[in-house]
Structures are given as C-alpha cells and as structure tokens.
Write an enzyme that holds these catalytic residues in place. Structure first.
Site, PDB file in Angstrom:
ATOM      1  CD  GLU A 110      -2.881  -1.150   2.353  1.00  0.00           C
ATOM      2  OE1 GLU A 110      -4.089  -1.309   2.127  1.00  0.00           O
ATOM      3  OE2 GLU A 110      -2.411  -1.020   3.493  1.00  0.00           O
ATOM      4  CB  CYS A 123       2.966   7.417   3.441  1.00  0.00           C
ATOM      5  SG  CYS A 123       3.522   6.223   4.656  1.00  0.00           S
ATOM      6  CB  CYS A 130       7.208  -5.302   8.561  1.00  0.00           C
ATOM      7  SG  CYS A 130       8.688  -4.659   9.390  1.00  0.00           S
ATOM      8  CB  CYS A 134       6.566  -2.903  16.088  1.00  0.00           C
ATOM      9  SG  CYS A 134       8.247  -2.612  15.512  1.00  0.00           S
ATOM     10  CB  CYS A 137       3.195  -1.978  13.739  1.00  0.00           C
ATOM     11  SG  CYS A 137       3.266  -1.739  11.957  1.00  0.00           S
ATOM     12  CG  LEU A 240      12.967   6.575  21.326  1.00  0.00           C
ATOM     13  CD1 LEU A 240      14.243   5.785  21.122  1.00  0.00           C
ATOM     14  CD2 LEU A 240      13.295   7.948  21.903  1.00  0.00           C
ATOM     15  CB  CYS A 359       1.172   6.033  11.529  1.00  0.00           C
ATOM     16  SG  CYS A 359       1.806   7.555  10.960  1.00  0.00           S
TER      17      CYS A 359
HETATM   18  N1  SAH Z   1       9.339   0.362   9.638  1.00  0.00           N
HETATM   19  C1  SAH Z   1       9.626   1.714   9.757  1.00  0.00           C
HETATM   20  C2  SAH Z   1       8.750   2.616   8.898  1.00  0.00           C
HETATM   21  C3  SAH Z   1       7.277   2.274   8.827  1.00  0.00           C
HETATM   22  S1  SAH Z   1       6.260   2.530  10.210  1.00  0.00           S
HETATM   23  C4  SAH Z   1       9.551   2.147  11.199  1.00  0.00           C
HETATM   24  O1  SAH Z   1       9.075   1.393  12.026  1.00  0.00           O
HETATM   25  O2  SAH Z   1      10.018   3.242  11.484  1.00  0.00           O
HETATM   26  C5  SAH Z   1       5.984   4.300  10.272  1.00  0.00           C
HETATM   27  C6  SAH Z   1       5.690   4.813  11.702  1.00  0.00           C
HETATM   28  O3  SAH Z   1       4.369   4.436  12.165  1.00  0.00           O
HETATM   29  C7  SAH Z   1       6.649   4.234  12.726  1.00  0.00           C
HETATM   30  O4  SAH Z   1       7.084   5.222  13.617  1.00  0.00           O
HETATM   31  C8  SAH Z   1       5.779   3.239  13.435  1.00  0.00           C
HETATM   32  O5  SAH Z   1       6.291   2.892  14.677  1.00  0.00           O
HETATM   33  C9  SAH Z   1       4.447   3.949  13.499  1.00  0.00           C
HETATM   34  N2  SAH Z   1       3.316   3.062  13.786  1.00  0.00           N
HETATM   35  C10 SAH Z   1       3.213   1.733  13.572  1.00  0.00           C
HETATM   36  N3  SAH Z   1       2.001   1.278  13.985  1.00  0.00           N
HETATM   37  C11 SAH Z   1       1.327   2.340  14.472  1.00  0.00           C
HETATM   38  C12 SAH Z   1       0.003   2.518  14.982  1.00  0.00           C
HETATM   39  N4  SAH Z   1      -0.845   1.517  15.070  1.00  0.00           N
HETATM   40  N5  SAH Z   1      -0.368   3.756  15.365  1.00  0.00           N
HETATM   41  C13 SAH Z   1       0.479   4.804  15.227  1.00  0.00           C
HETATM   42  N6  SAH Z   1       1.733   4.716  14.708  1.00  0.00           N
HETATM   43  C14 SAH Z   1       2.152   3.490  14.350  1.00  0.00           C
HETATM   44 FE1  SF4 Z   2       7.797  -3.061  10.756  1.00  0.00          FE
HETATM   45 FE2  SF4 Z   2       5.629  -1.841  11.702  1.00  0.00          FE
HETATM   46 FE3  SF4 Z   2       7.758  -2.203  13.284  1.00  0.00          FE
HETATM   47 FE4  SF4 Z   2       7.887  -0.422  11.260  1.00  0.00          FE
HETATM   48  S1  SF4 Z   2       6.548  -0.312  13.056  1.00  0.00           S
HETATM   49  S2  SF4 Z   2       9.438  -1.973  11.825  1.00  0.00           S
HETATM   50  S3  SF4 Z   2       6.599  -1.460   9.713  1.00  0.00           S
HETATM   51  S4  SF4 Z   2       6.472  -3.828  12.382  1.00  0.00           S
END
Ligand code: SAH
Ligand code: SF4
Length: 376
Positions: A110, A123, A130, A134, A137, A240, A359
C-alpha cells in the site's frame, strides 16, 4: 525473507523466460544506459530517455518526441514503462488516498497520499509486510514478507504522479512534494533497493524531489544509519516509542539487538545531523504503557545532545490490536513537557483512519486471500 533479484542480468533473463517485457522503471542512469546499449543507443540518448521516464513520466515510448520513430518502436519491442497495477484505490473523508498496488508476482503493498495546504506527502512502502513484529503495528502481523525492488518502490511514486497529472512536477504547490518511507516494511532491511529508488527520486532530471523533503523512518537498524546519511542524504526519523529498554524490547523487539543507547549513539553521529537537519523521533502514544509524564521528562534527557524534534503519534487502532490510544489531555501534557525543555514536539494529526491508511494501519490482504484459497 525472499530477496527480489536486483541483479540486472538475472532480472533480464527471468523477464525473457516469462515472455514479459522488462520495465525500465527503477533503472538508474548507469543501468538504463547498459540495458539499452545493445540497441545501439548512445549514452546521450540514454540520458534523454532517463528524463522522459522520470521527469516527464511518459508511459509510452511514442511520446518520446525527440527520439526517432525507429528507436521508439525498437524500445517498445524489448521494454515497457509499466507501473504496478492498481488493485484498489480508496479516498478518505479527509482527502487522504490509499492505493493498493499489485506487482508482477501478485504480491501487494500500500501507498498513501496525505494532502495539505500547498503541499502533499506520499507515504511509500519498502516491503510487502514486515519481519519485525512491533506489537502495536498492523503491518507487523502480516506473515508474507519480501523486499520491494527499486521499480516497485518508484512505481508507487509514479502511480501517484500519474493520478495527479504532475509530469513534469511543478515548481510550486505540488501534490506530491514530500516523500516519507513510512509505509509497509523496514526500509533499512532493504537498503540497496531503497537507496536506488530514492536517488532517482532525488535526481533533478528524475522525479526531482529535494532530499530535504524526503524522510526515511527506521525502527532502529543501527549499523545502516550512518549509510543513510552518507549515501542517500535524506532526513532521518527514528521510531523510538519508549525511553527504557525493558519497555522498548516489548514494543519494538529489534531493541533487543540494538538497545536505546546504541541507537542514540548512531543518531549522534548521523552525517549531516546538524540543527538544520534535525532527526525526528517518533513516539506512539499508548494509554498506560509509555505515556506517563515521567517518561516525557526522561525523553527530554535522552535527546539532550542530539539535534532533534519529536513527533507524538496518537495510536491508530486496527482490528485485533491490544492497545488503546492515550487521552487527548495526556498527549497534550506530554507534548508540553518536551516543548518546555526546548525540544520541538508536535502531535501528528491522524489522517485517513476511516480507510485504514493512518500510520501503522497498513496491511495488504493478498496473503490472507491466498491462504484462504489454500485452505479450500
Ligand atoms: N518500519 C519503519 C517505517 C514504517 S512505520 C519504522 O518502524 O520506522 C511508520 C511509523 O508508524 C513508525 O514510527 C511506526 O512505529 C508507526 N506506527 C506503527 N504502527 C502504528 C500505529 N498503530 N499507530 C500509530 N503509529 C504506528
Ligand atoms: Fe515493521 Fe511496523 Fe515495526 Fe515499522 S513499526 S518496523 S513497519 S512492524
């Protein structure tokens, strides 16, 4: 993780076996010249073709008007200018758009456009899914993962520019003025392809997006951070999300490999990380998890010697998530503590939540559909 063949000759022979035409999108100046050289194309012509592809965005060789008709048809016999197929296109009530793109092997990723006054941010995804899981996410819950190739990363940009008719891109009020590598995937686990695509995006005769308007976000792949600054030179964002290792180990598990102290050390040495190019620290606001005012104060201590700004991201919910977003009051107070300490902090306004485009909400359905088919 399946690696996309980025080796040119492998890609060419695979394309020939499949009887498909090799798309020129994703090739940099050097590779482009090399691929079309067997047709007798001189280097200066290759540069003209580079401009037609990335600056003018032509989707048909016949539009390359300063190139002979013979060469146009030779190019069309061997190559294509195909973009990824659009399998779904949604528009949110707030103007945010999301494209679900399908690639040659039917995998999908996407890409999201967030409009603002006189500018707009795209974006972009770097992987299908991935590997990093996390816990907050949505993308991290997707099992199928592969790297996107340079053509698939740039293809996202080209689809958006096609949609807005921005060829060549105007000097002012561009719809696609900024780029963030914040879609699906961890860009620093796909460094070579991301670098190739971004250097073409930055190129003045390519997509011509200033490197100051491109931000790459990483969960913290420490050994690659210095190379981002030195080899690509774009703005850096760090996910972070916690100020203590015990908690970050849970939220961003890559922290077990590269803990906070090592991550911040890499940031301190980020090439070009001066005040003019501050590093953005992203912090997702999770109710009763990481949102105490004490943690806000610790954050300001951690960032003391780093030219930085903070982005507080209200948690965006997705089906099955185990977290809740902090209250507005808590986010406001958290933000105030950081700003009062002299570090710029802004609250990121959620966009496109109604179409799961905000995000961390991105996740393609292709794998689930495939699995359902296998189960039958
Ligand atoms: N993988 C990379 C870039 C993609 S995620 C990374 O983790 O930085 C882009 C941003 O969205 C990251 O800061 C991530 O931690 C945040 N993010 C992921 N899931 C989220 C959620 N459910 N609500 C708000 N931000 C989220
Ligand atoms: Fe992967 Fe989501 Fe973690 Fe970014 S925030 S590294 S996209 S699992």
């Amino acid at each position: 993780m399946i690696k996309l063949a980025c080796n040119l000759s492998a890609l060419q022979s695979r394309t020939r076996e499949n009887g498909e035409l090799l798309s020129l999108i994703g090739l940099d100046r050097v590779d482009l010249a090399r691929v079309i050289e067997p047709l007798g194309v001189k280097p200066f012509r290759a540069q003209q073709i580079f401009r037609w592809i990335y600056n003018r965005g032509v989707a048909d060789f016949s539009e390359m008007t300063n190139i002979s008709k013979d060469l146009q048809s030779e190019l069309a016999k061997h190559f294509s200018l195909a973009r990824p197929a659009i399998s779904q296109h949604q528009k949110s009530d707030d103007g945010t758009q999301k494209w679900l793109l399908r690639f040659d092997d039917a995998q999908e990723a996407e890409c999201v456009h967030i409009p603002e006054a006189e500018r707009g941010t795209l974006c972009v995804s770097s992987q299908v899914g991935c590997t990093l899981n996390c816990s907050f996410c949505h993308t991290g819950t997707q099992r199928m993962v592969r790297n996107l190739g340079p053509s698939e990363i740039l293809g996202q940009l080209m689809v958006a520019r096609d949609d807005f008719g921005e060829w060549p891109a105007p000097d002012f009020n561009r719809k696609v003025s900024n780029l963030v590598m914040m879609g699906m995937g961890e860009p620093l686990y796909n460094f070579d392809n991301v670098k190739k695509a971004l250097l073409i995006a930055i190129d003045n005769e390519g997509l011509s997006i200033s490197k100051r308007k491109i931000t790459l976000s990483t969960s913290g792949v420490v050994p690659m951070i210095e190379r981002v600054g030195r080899e690509i030179g774009v703005q850096l964002a760090i996910s972070l999300h916690a100020v203590r290792d015990e908690l970050r180990d849970i939220l961003v598990p890559i922290n077990k490999k590269w803990p906070i102290a090592e991550l911040l050390d890499a940031c301190r040495h980020y090439p070009g990380g001066r005040n003019a190019r501050r590093i953005t620290f992203e912090y997702v606001m999770l109710k009763n998890f990481n949102d105490s005012l004490e943690e806000a104060r610790e954050l300001t201590q951690l960032l003391r010697n780093i030219p930085s700004k903070v982005n507080l991201i209200p948690f965006n919910p997705w089906p099955g998530a185990n977290y809740e977003c902090s209250s507005e009051n808590v986010i406001r107070d958290f933000n105030e503590i950081i700003n009062d300490a002299g570090i710029t902090s802004v609250i990121r306004r959620p966009r496109g939540r109604d179409i799961l485009a905000a995000c961390g909400q991105l996740k393609s359905e292709s794998v689930r559909q495939k699995r359902t088919k296998l189960d039958q």
